[in-house]
Each structure stands twice: as structure tokens, then as C-alpha cells.
Design a protein around this motif. Structure first.
Motif, short mmCIF file in Angstrom:
data_model
loop_
_atom_site.label_atom_id
_atom_site.label_comp_id
_atom_site.label_asym_id
_atom_site.label_seq_id
_atom_site.Cartn_x
_atom_site.Cartn_y
_atom_site.Cartn_z
N VAL A 46 35.80 -41.86 3.09
CA VAL A 46 36.66 -40.85 3.68
C VAL A 46 37.61 -41.54 4.66
CG1 VAL A 46 35.12 -40.25 5.62
CG2 VAL A 46 36.73 -38.55 4.74
N TYR A 47 38.85 -41.08 4.69
CA TYR A 47 39.83 -41.54 5.67
C TYR A 47 39.86 -40.46 6.75
CZ TYR A 47 44.32 -42.99 7.67
OH TYR A 47 45.32 -43.40 8.52
N HIS A 48 39.42 -40.82 7.94
CA HIS A 48 39.22 -39.82 9.00
C HIS A 48 39.56 -40.46 10.35
CE1 HIS A 48 37.36 -36.38 10.92
NE2 HIS A 48 36.55 -37.18 11.59
N ASN A 49 40.37 -39.77 11.12
CA ASN A 49 40.76 -40.27 12.44
C ASN A 49 41.34 -41.69 12.36
OD1 ASN A 49 40.00 -37.87 13.64
ND2 ASN A 49 37.96 -38.62 14.18
N SER A 50 42.15 -41.93 11.35
CA SER A 50 42.84 -43.21 11.13
C SER A 50 41.90 -44.38 10.86
CB SER A 50 43.76 -43.55 12.32
OG SER A 50 44.72 -42.54 12.49
N LYS A 51 40.69 -44.08 10.42
CA LYS A 51 39.73 -45.11 10.03
C LYS A 51 39.18 -44.77 8.66
CE LYS A 51 38.08 -45.90 14.75
NZ LYS A 51 36.94 -45.71 15.66
N LEU A 52 38.63 -45.77 8.00
CA LEU A 52 37.90 -45.57 6.75
C LEU A 52 36.42 -45.55 7.08
CD1 LEU A 52 39.85 -48.19 4.65
CD2 LEU A 52 39.95 -45.71 4.32
N TYR A 53 35.67 -44.69 6.41
CA TYR A 53 34.22 -44.64 6.60
C TYR A 53 33.53 -44.54 5.25
CZ TYR A 53 35.03 -43.41 11.52
OH TYR A 53 35.41 -43.41 12.85
N PHE A 54 32.38 -45.18 5.15
CA PHE A 54 31.53 -45.04 3.98
C PHE A 54 30.09 -45.24 4.41
CE2 PHE A 54 33.26 -49.29 4.16
CZ PHE A 54 32.15 -50.11 4.03
N HIS A 55 29.18 -44.67 3.63
CA HIS A 55 27.76 -44.86 3.95
C HIS A 55 27.21 -45.99 3.09
CE1 HIS A 55 27.41 -42.36 0.40
NE2 HIS A 55 26.15 -42.68 0.32
N SER A 56 26.10 -46.52 3.54
CA SER A 56 25.54 -47.69 2.87
C SER A 56 24.03 -47.76 3.12
CB SER A 56 26.20 -48.96 3.42
OG SER A 56 25.60 -50.11 2.89
N ALA A 57 23.34 -48.46 2.25
CA ALA A 57 21.95 -48.81 2.55
C ALA A 57 21.96 -49.71 3.78
CB ALA A 57 21.32 -49.54 1.36
#
Length: 164
Positions: A46-57
Motif C-alpha cells: 500500500v502507498y500511504h502517507n507518502s511511504k510504501l508498506y508491506f507485511h512480511s514474515a
């Protein structure tokens, strides 16, 4: 520090780059992997608040590489139409360069996880999304603070937009 795009006429303005990042459902994260080999892995984001985020193990090749060297790149392909008669594709893509980090701040983690669930499970009730985020203890959240990003599209798209 970052190169200028060679075909500058095909460069997307920032607002269109951000549209691509918001619209995309997957991208490819590239890190410096084991023994200096590049390691590129497709993932949801997701691109949110000018950052990229992803979940991971919590552990694995990707996480080890990020902890060792946080500089990453991330590519999203928004359009890729094969035009066989012209021996080409009409494309639109974005690449971002930044520094990845494990999100430790509880508020940022919750906010970004909620943004992820809203993007991929928008049809689910908000309460269910919040419960999913609250119960997610097996994954970590990784953010990317973007240092530079560009977007590019096929010259045919540029020409079409100029004639409108």
C-alpha cells in the motif's frame, strides 16, 4: 545522486506517479541479497502517507537483506499492452528508491496495517478489518521511506494525451 530520465518526454508528473502507486495491487521489491546477488520479490503493498508498506514474515531472505542493507527499489507496472504489429508494448510504470525499515511505532504500524486491509479487503466491514489488524502478531510491517521516484509511459500514451 539519482539519474535524470533519458526520455524526459515520457516522464510522468508526480501526481500521476502517485495515482499509479495507489492503483497498483502488486510490485517488485529489489534488495541486495545474499553474496551480493540482487533479490527481487513480488509482493502486495500500500502507498500511504507518502511511504510504501508491506507485511512480511518475521524472518527470511527479504528481511535479512533489508536489515543488512536498507536501500531498496520498488517497481510497479500499471499498464503493459502488447502491440504486436508495432513490435512493442504500450506501458506505464513507476520505480521508487528508498530506505526500508521495520515499523516499530505502534501507531504507525496500526495505521499502515489498516491501510493495507482497506486496500485489499475494502468489501469487508471496518470492524472485521480492525480485528484482523489487532490479531496479526505473526507478521511484521515494513515501510519504505521514499528518497526518489519516477514514472514513465509509452510515447504513444504521451502523444495521445497531447492530442486531447
Amino acid at each position: 545522486m539519482f539519474r535524470k530520465m533519458r526520455r524526459i518526454r515520457q516522464e510522468l508528473p508526480l501526481d500521476r506517479v502517485e495515482e499509479v502507486l495507489h492503483r497498483g495491487t502488486n510490485g517488485v521489491l529489489a534488495v541486495q541479497g545474499d553474496d551480493g546477488y540482487p533479490y527481487a520479490v513480488p509482493l502486495s503493498y500500500v502507498y500511504h502517507n507518502s511511504k510504501l508498506y508491506f507485511h512480511s514474515a518475521k524472518a527470511g531472505h527479504k528481511v535479512d537483506a533489508i536489515r543488512r542493507q536498507p536501500k531498496v527499489s520498488f517497481a510497479v507496472v500499471d499498464e503493459d499492452t502488447v502491440v504486436s504489429a508495432e513490435y512493442t508494448t504500450y506501458f506505464r510504470s513507476v520505480i521508487a528508491f528508498g530506505r526500508a525499515f521495520v515499523v516499530e511505532d505502534a501507531a504507525e504500524r496500526r495505521d499502515a496495517f489498516l491501510a493495507l486491509t482497506a486496500k485489499y479487503s475494502a468489501d469487508q466491514p471496518r470492524e472485521k478489518q480492525e480485528a484482523e489488524v489487532g490479531g496479526c502478531t505473526q507478521a511484521i510491517l515494513i515501510g519504505v521511506e521514499i528518497d526518489h521516484m519516477t514514472g514513465k509511459e509509452a510515447i504513444e500514451y504521451v502523444k495521445a494525451s497531447q492530442t486531447k
